[in-house]
Design a protein around this motif. Structure first.
Motif, PDB file in Angstrom:
ATOM      1  N   HIS A 330       0.834  -1.213   0.000  1.00  0.00           N
ATOM      2  CA  HIS A 330       0.000   0.000   0.000  1.00  0.00           C
ATOM      3  C   HIS A 330       0.871   1.268   0.000  1.00  0.00           C
ATOM      4  N   TYR A 331       1.878   1.299   0.866  1.00  0.00           N
ATOM      5  CA  TYR A 331       2.698   2.518   0.989  1.00  0.00           C
ATOM      6  C   TYR A 331       3.643   2.700  -0.198  1.00  0.00           C
ATOM      7  N   PHE A 332       4.209   1.610  -0.718  1.00  0.00           N
ATOM      8  CA  PHE A 332       5.066   1.751  -1.900  1.00  0.00           C
ATOM      9  C   PHE A 332       4.246   2.210  -3.105  1.00  0.00           C
ATOM     10  N   SER A 333       3.035   1.696  -3.229  1.00  0.00           N
ATOM     11  CA  SER A 333       2.170   2.135  -4.340  1.00  0.00           C
ATOM     12  C   SER A 333       1.842   3.616  -4.216  1.00  0.00           C
ATOM     13  N   ALA A 334       1.562   4.057  -2.979  1.00  0.00           N
ATOM     14  CA  ALA A 334       1.264   5.476  -2.761  1.00  0.00           C
ATOM     15  C   ALA A 334       2.473   6.343  -3.089  1.00  0.00           C
ATOM     16  N   SER A 335       3.650   5.872  -2.686  1.00  0.00           N
ATOM     17  CA  SER A 335       4.872   6.617  -2.972  1.00  0.00           C
ATOM     18  C   SER A 335       5.108   6.751  -4.474  1.00  0.00           C
ATOM     19  N   ILE A 336       4.867   5.665  -5.220  1.00  0.00           N
ATOM     20  CA  ILE A 336       5.057   5.699  -6.674  1.00  0.00           C
ATOM     21  C   ILE A 336       4.043   6.629  -7.334  1.00  0.00           C
ATOM     22  N   ASN A 337       2.833   6.650  -6.849  1.00  0.00           N
ATOM     23  CA  ASN A 337       1.822   7.564  -7.403  1.00  0.00           C
ATOM     24  C   ASN A 337       2.218   9.019  -7.198  1.00  0.00           C
ATOM     25  N   LEU A 338       2.855   9.303  -6.058  1.00  0.00           N
ATOM     26  CA  LEU A 338       3.263  10.677  -5.764  1.00  0.00           C
ATOM     27  C   LEU A 338       4.563  11.049  -6.475  1.00  0.00           C
ATOM     28  N   LYS A 339       5.471  10.075  -6.639  1.00  0.00           N
ATOM     29  CA  LYS A 339       6.747  10.333  -7.327  1.00  0.00           C
ATOM     30  C   LYS A 339       7.088   9.121  -8.198  1.00  0.00           C
ATOM     31  N   PRO A 340       6.597   9.118  -9.419  1.00  0.00           N
ATOM     32  CA  PRO A 340       6.773   7.941 -10.278  1.00  0.00           C
ATOM     33  C   PRO A 340       8.167   7.793 -10.884  1.00  0.00           C
ATOM     34  N   ASP A 341       9.060   8.745 -10.643  1.00  0.00           N
ATOM     35  CA  ASP A 341      10.384   8.675 -11.263  1.00  0.00           C
ATOM     36  C   ASP A 341      11.490   8.254 -10.297  1.00  0.00           C
ATOM     37  N   PHE A 342      11.125   7.649  -9.151  1.00  0.00           N
ATOM     38  CA  PHE A 342      12.125   7.196  -8.185  1.00  0.00           C
ATOM     39  C   PHE A 342      12.266   5.688  -8.316  1.00  0.00           C
ATOM     40  N   ALA A 343      13.379   5.251  -8.883  1.00  0.00           N
ATOM     41  CA  ALA A 343      13.530   3.846  -9.278  1.00  0.00           C
ATOM     42  C   ALA A 343      13.493   2.878  -8.099  1.00  0.00           C
ATOM     43  N   SER A 344      14.077   3.264  -6.958  1.00  0.00           N
ATOM     44  CA  SER A 344      14.138   2.347  -5.814  1.00  0.00           C
ATOM     45  C   SER A 344      12.757   1.944  -5.319  1.00  0.00           C
ATOM     46  N   SER A 345      11.770   2.812  -5.493  1.00  0.00           N
ATOM     47  CA  SER A 345      10.404   2.465  -5.080  1.00  0.00           C
ATOM     48  C   SER A 345       9.917   1.232  -5.829  1.00  0.00           C
ATOM     49  N   TYR A 346      10.257   1.130  -7.110  1.00  0.00           N
ATOM     50  CA  TYR A 346       9.818  -0.015  -7.910  1.00  0.00           C
ATOM     51  C   TYR A 346      10.531  -1.289  -7.463  1.00  0.00           C
ATOM     52  N   MET A 347      11.816  -1.161  -7.076  1.00  0.00           N
ATOM     53  CA  MET A 347      12.531  -2.350  -6.614  1.00  0.00           C
ATOM     54  C   MET A 347      11.902  -2.904  -5.337  1.00  0.00           C
ATOM     55  N   TYR A 348      11.629  -2.003  -4.369  1.00  0.00           N
ATOM     56  CA  TYR A 348      11.044  -2.485  -3.120  1.00  0.00           C
ATOM     57  C   TYR A 348       9.603  -2.958  -3.319  1.00  0.00           C
ATOM     58  N   LEU A 349       8.890  -2.329  -4.250  1.00  0.00           N
ATOM     59  CA  LEU A 349       7.557  -2.828  -4.585  1.00  0.00           C
ATOM     60  C   LEU A 349       7.658  -4.235  -5.156  1.00  0.00           C
ATOM     61  N   ALA A 350       8.691  -4.474  -5.994  1.00  0.00           N
ATOM     62  CA  ALA A 350       8.888  -5.806  -6.573  1.00  0.00           C
ATOM     63  C   ALA A 350       9.173  -6.841  -5.487  1.00  0.00           C
ATOM     64  N   ILE A 351      10.012  -6.502  -4.513  1.00  0.00           N
ATOM     65  CA  ILE A 351      10.293  -7.426  -3.405  1.00  0.00           C
ATOM     66  C   ILE A 351       9.010  -7.736  -2.646  1.00  0.00           C
ATOM     67  N   THR A 352       8.218  -6.696  -2.401  1.00  0.00           N
ATOM     68  CA  THR A 352       6.954  -6.883  -1.678  1.00  0.00           C
ATOM     69  C   THR A 352       6.018  -7.797  -2.451  1.00  0.00           C
ATOM     70  N   LEU A 353       5.886  -7.566  -3.756  1.00  0.00           N
ATOM     71  CA  LEU A 353       5.007  -8.410  -4.582  1.00  0.00           C
ATOM     72  C   LEU A 353       5.497  -9.850  -4.605  1.00  0.00           C
ATOM     73  N   SER A 354       6.820 -10.017  -4.617  1.00  0.00           N
ATOM     74  CA  SER A 354       7.372 -11.374  -4.577  1.00  0.00           C
ATOM     75  C   SER A 354       6.984 -12.073  -3.284  1.00  0.00           C
ATOM     76  N   ARG A 355       7.048 -11.340  -2.158  1.00  0.00           N
ATOM     77  CA  ARG A 355       6.665 -11.924  -0.863  1.00  0.00           C
ATOM     78  C   ARG A 355       5.161 -12.223  -0.820  1.00  0.00           C
TER      79      ARG A 355
END
Length: 432
Positions: A330-355
């Motif tokens: 939920h929080y990583f998705s919110a962060s990406i919506n607010l700042k979609p150009d920060f690459a690390s957010s996508y990496m941590y979102l990917a780890i979360t989705l994997s879990r």
């Protein structure tokens, strides 16, 4: 060598100079000037205005000094247009006093009428060509009009006549607006040679060093600023808070979380409702592995600033570390919506989705992060996720990409990531 003077405002009380002299008329005009001056410098404006009105009645409204002080009081009350009319009246009474023209110019500047302000300062300069304040105000006007080269020349000329902290500060701002950060640092350091204990200058230099990435120098100057006067009333409160937060951030970068928290306690007294402050406090507790306190502080920060992407990102990190993967998503998705150009957010979102066993979307998030930025950690984590889902060939490919990017790091950066090396060795052995 001239001495630099520290000033806070530019409303001076200059005695009028008259071309003609009539003893009786001049006596009526000036008999209450001393009282007006005394009440003004005491900030007793109500009584001062009463005396001014009495003075103006006794001399039929022709007392230059009384009108001048009344205009200053009205300006401080925010009545800029009314004060301008009074300053113009003083010019009519005595056009040979440059102080009157300076105040008319200052009023025009405050009203945003920059070209008219410059004309007034030019007229005042004909009467007093070596007045540092005129050159200073012209620098402000040209800077406001974004004529930075002319503004720079005016401010340098002002400093050549008489050095002032305010002139150095404005000159530095001109450089900052042009993103000439090194030139700004140099001019502020020159100012510190004459005013070494000026907390505002020390803070500004520290923040500029942070901006150019020199954290060691930044910490030195910010620390000196707090040492000299952590609660200096002459420095705006937001600048004090900025200093404390910047110092605390540098300390946090060196994992000295307890020391950083002691700095933040000072800031909390001034601004208990600062979202940035509570965000930093939350990350201090995160560094101390106190996840409950970290989440509480970060949620308070998010309440105070719900659209700050970094707070949502940090909350995602904490929830990911505590195994609360749905909240982390939920929080990583919110962060990406607010700042979609920060690459690390996508990496941590990917780890979360994997879990959360959403392998396909995890791969999509990894690909997005890698597309945005070449980072060895993105490749390593992607390789781990692929290995965990039995896609060994793709895992080997991304492990090789990790090796290439990791080899491009300098020796100091590689030595700082011993845990990464251990993970790489275990994955390499598993894939072999």
């Amino acid at each position: 060598m001239s001495t630099m003077v520290s000033i806070g405002k530019f409303d001076y009380l200059n005695e009028p100079q008259s071309d003609t002299f009539n003893p009786k008329i001049e006596s009526d005009k000036e008999k209450r000037n001393w009282m007006i001056h005394m009440l003004y410098i005491r900030h007793d404006y109500v009584e001062c205005l009463k005396v001014i009105e009495e003075q103006l009645q006794s001399c039929q409204g022709l007392c230059e000094y009384a009108i001048y002080v009344k205009a200053l009081i009205l300006r401080q009350k925010g009545k800029i247009q009314d004060s301008l009319s009074l300053f113009q009246a003083t010019v009519m009474l005595n056009s040979n006093n440059p102080a009157n023209l300076k105040q008319v110019g200052r009023s025009y500047f405050l009203l945003g009428r920059v070209s008219e302000a410059i004309e007034c300062f030019d007229e005042a300069q004909k009467l007093s060509p070596e007045d540092w304040e005129i050159w200073f105000n012209k620098g402000l006007c040209f800077g406001s009009a974004k004529q930075y080269d002319v503004a720079e020349d005016c401010l340098i000329r002002s400093n050549s006549i008489q050095r002032h902290d305010a002139t150095y500060i404005e000159l530095g701002k001109i450089y900052i607006q042009q993103e000439k950060f090194r030139e700004a640092i140099d001019i502020y350091i020159e100012a510190l040679d004459y005013s070494p204990e000026n907390s505002e200058l020390l803070t500004t230099v520290g923040l500029l060093y942070l901006r150019v990435g020199d954290n060691f120098k930044a910490f030195e100057y910010l620390g000196n600023s707090l040492t000299h006067d952590p609660k200096n009333p002459k420095i705006p409160p937001d600048l004090i808070i900025q200093t404390i937060l910047a110092t605390g951030s540098i300390i946090q970068d060196h994992s000295e979380n307890d020391v950083a928290l002691s700095k933040y306690r000072i800031a909390a007294v001034h601004t208990p409702n600062s979202a940035q402050l509570w965000n930093n406090i939350g990350m201090c507790f995160f560094g101390k592995v106190n996840y409950v306190a970290a989440i509480a502080c970060l949620k308070r920060a998010l309440y105070l600033a719900p659209f700050e992407w970094i707070i949502a990102y940090n909350l995602g990190l904490v929830h990911l570390n505590t195994g609360q993967y749905a909240s982390a998503f939920h929080y990583f998705s919110a962060s990406i919506n607010l700042k979609p150009d920060f690459a690390s957010s996508y990496m941590y979102l990917a780890i979360t989705l994997s879990r959360l066993d959403d392998f396909d979307n995890a791969c999509t998030a990894y690909e997005k992060a890698i597309e945005m930025e070449s980072d060895h950690m993105f490749e390593l984590n992607y390789a781990i996720t692929l290995y965990n889902h039995d896609d060994f060939d793709s895992a080997r490919h991304h492990l090789l990409q990790f090796e290439r990017l990791f080899s491009e790091l300098d020796e100091e950066e590689r030595e700082a990531e011993q845990n990464v090396l251990e993970t790489r060795q275990r994955l390499s052995a598993a894939l072999a």
